[in-house]
Design an enzyme around this catalytic site. Structure first.
Site, PDB file in Angstrom:
ATOM      1  CD  GLU A  56      -2.905  -1.091   2.316  1.00  0.00           C
ATOM      2  OE1 GLU A  56      -2.505  -1.532   3.410  1.00  0.00           O
ATOM      3  OE2 GLU A  56      -4.030  -0.599   2.148  1.00  0.00           O
ATOM      4  CD  GLU A 103      -3.622  -6.152   3.506  1.00  0.00           C
ATOM      5  OE1 GLU A 103      -3.591  -6.830   2.452  1.00  0.00           O
ATOM      6  OE2 GLU A 103      -2.962  -5.112   3.658  1.00  0.00           O
TER       7      GLU A 103
END
Ligand code: NAI
Length: 724
Positions: free
Chosen positions: A120, A142
């Site tokens: 990210e 995730e």
């Protein structure tokens, strides 16, 4: 806070700033409070000194680029502290956005793994270059921890790849890509092969792009592939939740649905709002129980198990060079392949050269498939196959420093094959049996060096199943245990360690699950409902179909042996209600399971499962026998969890992490629970809630649900499994 402690600022004379991620207190960089503060400091400085800054390279001084959110912090988030997590995350996102919109080129020089928050961070850069180093994985895993990428990962992948590709390639599966595959799938822009090339490419991008911005900040930008505002796209939208339901079988995994919502809702608003939407869903997942279960199992427990928390200390590690595999049937063939794949020489022995060659044929098939799919090269496949020598001659086992036996499940035969080879292999060779049910202590009596004898229980299909259950017999030495552990790690599988007992941990506990499903058929419940309950609880295999695969004669054989052992020891056998159903299926209806062509299901002439046998309804199903769906699911889950606690009491299991990992990776206990003991920890109301519910089930369905003393005691003391 005026100093950056985890991000080093380096600036050359041309105005090129390198931000070096280097947390002085940890081996990897994580999104902790120190990072958040440091990011704020460097962001302020970049803005203040903008006129002297020509461009920015973000890289790291650690082996990994950036490890993402700190899971030790995330597992502790509660609904009360969720707002804090939300605010902290928003601050990081705001600062990344300031860097992203500074007007200067920003490059991520990803010198190692960039997973989750690490990727990210890279997504907030205008240009991403990945170093092709071993272990350099890239992606957003995730979802595999019950979370979603809450650091701008949903908003940015949707804008980079479009909603569909972002969901399928990055967000919903949590795929971890190699740098090359990340490049092919559009996750990075370039791949470098050396550290120097990585930085040279980063500088070249900055030289060529003095003013840089993200595609989504350019005028006229549209999300690739369209958004729900487009009628054609909107028409396809309902397919997503339907596919998700199929993927999770209706089991309680909240993350995929939140990811879908964050992607679709976020695509219809501006970037800043999209980030807030994503953060709201992220915090909701982080504060919930499922992410805690999954982080506990798939991160902490897995790490404990693989790092050798259970390996005897102080024994030097040893690698196996040449292994003898006895029996080239289904299991032996798979074990031979897994060992050869790890670079070990294999002598694969069966009763005839033809049977041994047939076992090697299994590796030939797997290799051909891997080459045709581009997963390996022909040279590597040839080298793997050259390491496997099929034979029927015991003398060919000379020079082997380990033996793995996988002949038929028969004590006398296993004794015989060990006798035949024990003086041929190395005088200190490790002696392992892949028995799935026979007590190791009794098998060890067939060899002279009982302290070198140990159980190594693989799961089928061996090449795919990651778990190996190591079983310590009464006379197994610590050195053998350490060597067995090292061998399992050498072939890149996950070892759990248990003490000897009939069925060990995995075979015994999966038997409870199957018995419970079969018992419900006997009570008159619709068989289709039983199957549905197992699927929706999150079991990968439906219970009656699993019984058919294993064959109904197997539990009968195990029952007869166990019963004899119990009675010889002066005990009384507790009859399980499933026994009568299995006996009728085999004796009255001649339906022993899939290998016999008929079981709870009908099978086609090709052996394919067709449908549930209509006779079940005729002979077993009773109108009005339906029981609440929740009871059906919890009878299966509780039967396994309660028996696992009994195994802890009996000392067969000695570690909570082993139980959790063994149950998920070995016998298909649903992953959302975090494993069989974490399921108890995470049950509504904690241990006291679980005990109360077990008592309720015992009243309704039988004393096998009575909570064991260890569980009651822990509940009373306010403890959890893994503590106290
Ligand atoms: P299988 O029937 O496919 O293979 C057994 C092989 O042993 C046959 O190829 C047979 O020719 C060979 N064999 C028999 N006598 C021999 C001798 N004297 N010397 C060398 N080879 C001999 O059986 P499978 O399924 O591979 O099981 C083997 C063992 O693994 C059993 O102890 C079983 O309980 C255990 N196991 C099985 C699992 C499964 O899912 N099938 C899972 C875990 C363990």
């Amino acid at each position: 806070m005026t100093e950056s402690t985890t991000i080093r600022w380096e600036q050359d004379r041309t105005g090129l700033v390198t931000l070096v991620l280097d947390d002085p207190n940890q081996s990897a960089n994580t999104m902790n409070a120190a990072f958040r503060d440091s990011l704020a400091v460097v962001t302020d400085r970049l803005e203040a000194e903008k006129d002297t800054v020509r461009g920015v390279i973000i890289t790291s001084a650690k082996k990994t680029f950036f490890a993402g959110g700190d899971l030790r912090d995330l597992i502790r988030v509660t609904p009360d502290t969720a707002q804090e997590l939300f605010d902290g995350g928003l601050e990081i996102k705001r600062n990344l956005r300031r860097i992203e919109t500074l007007g200067k080129p920003v490059v991520a020089a990803m010198n190692g793994a960039a997973l989750g928050g690490g990727y990210e961070l890279a997504l907030a850069c205008h240009h991403r270059i990945a170093l092709d180093a071993p272990g350099s994985k890239i992606g957003c895993p995730e979802v595999t921890l019950g979370l979603l990428p809450g650091g701008g990962g949903v908003a940015r992948t949707v804008r980079l790849l479009g909603i569909t590709d972002a969901l399928l390639k990055v967000l919903l599966q949590g795929t971890q890509y190699s740098p090359q595959r990340a490049l092919q799938n559009g996750l990075v822009h370039e791949v470098a092969t050396t550290q120097d090339e990585l930085l040279a490419k980063a500088r070249a991008f900055i030289d060529a792009n003095p003013e840089s911005s993200q595609p989504w900040d350019k005028p006229g930008y549209r999300i690739p592939g369209g958004t729900p505002a487009n009628p054609k796209f909107a028409a396809n939208l309902p397919a997503f939740p339907a596919n998700l339901r199929k993927q999770t079988n209706g089991a309680p995994y909240p993350a995929p649905r939140r990811i879908l919502a964050a992607a679709v809702e976020g695509a219809q608003v501006d970037f800043e709002t999209a980030q807030v939407i994503e953060a709201r869903y992220f915090v909701e997942l982080a504060a919930g129980q499922t992410s805690k279960n999954m982080i506990q199992a798939f991160f902490f427990d897995l790490q404990a198990v693989n790092s050798g928390a259970n390996r005897p200390k102080g024994i030097e590690s040893r690698q196996v060079r040449k292994v003898a595999v006895l029996g080239a049937g289904m299991m032996g063939a798979g074990i031979a392949y897994s060992c050869a794949r790890a670079g070990i020489e294999v002598v694969l022995k069966d009763v005839s050269p033809e049977a041994a060659a047939k076992g090697k044929g299994y590796s030939e098939k797997l290799c051909a498939k891997a080459v045709s799919r581009g997963r390996t090269t022909q040279d590597k496949a040839d080298a793997l196959l050259a390491r496997i020598t099929p034979t029927a001659d015991p003398q060919d086992l000379a020079g082997c420093d380990a033996v793995i036996e996988a002949v038929f499940e028969d004590t006398a035969l296993k004794h015989k094959v060990f006798q035949e080879i024990q003086h041929v292999v190395d005088p200190d060779a490790l002696l392992c049996s892949n028995t799935s049910t026979l007590p190791i202590t009794a098998l060890a009596e067939g060899v002279e060096r009982q302290s070198d004898f140990i159980g190594l229980h693989f799961f089928s299909p061996v090449d795919k199943m990651p778990l190996v259950e190591i079983i310590k017999g009464e006379r197994t030495g610590d050195a053998a245990l350490a060597r067995a552990f090292d061998l399992v790690r050498q072939i890149k599988k996950t070892p759990i360690v248990v003490n000897d007992s009939r069925g060990f941990f995995t075979s015994r506990v999966i038997g409870q699950f199957i018995n419970e499903g079969v018992a419900m058929v006997g009570e008159g419940v619709e068989p289709a409902s039983v199957e549905q309950a197992a699927a929706q609880a999150g079991y990968p295999a439906k219970v009656l179909s699993l019984m058919d695969e294993l064959t109904l004669t197997l539990p009968r054989k195990i029952r007869a042996e166990s019963r004899r052992a119990v009675e010889e020891a002066g005990g009384t056998w507790d009859t399980h209600p499933a026994e009568a159903v299995i006996d009728r299926m085999v004796d009255e209806f001649g339906r022993p399971g899939r290998s016999g062509g008929a079981g709870f299901y009908d099978y086609g002439p090709d052996g394919k499962r067709a449908k549930l046998w209509p006779g079940l309804r005729e002979h077993f199903t009773k109108p009005g026998a339906e029981i609440p769906f929740k009871d059906m699911q919890e009878r299966m889950l509780f039967s396994e969890a309660l028996d696992t606690v009994r195994l802890l009491e009996e000392g067969v299991l000695t570690s909570v992490a082993d139980a959790n990992i063994g149950s998920i990776f070995g016998i298909g206990f649903p992953g959302w629970t975090g494993g069989v003991l974490q399921y108890i920890n995470g049950y509504e109301g904690g241990l006291p809630g679980f005990v109360a519910r077990a008592r309720e089930l015992a009243d309704r369905y039988g004393s096998r649900f009575t909570p064991p003393a260890l569980l009651v005691e822990k509940a009373e003391k306010g403890e959890r499994f893994g503590e106290g």
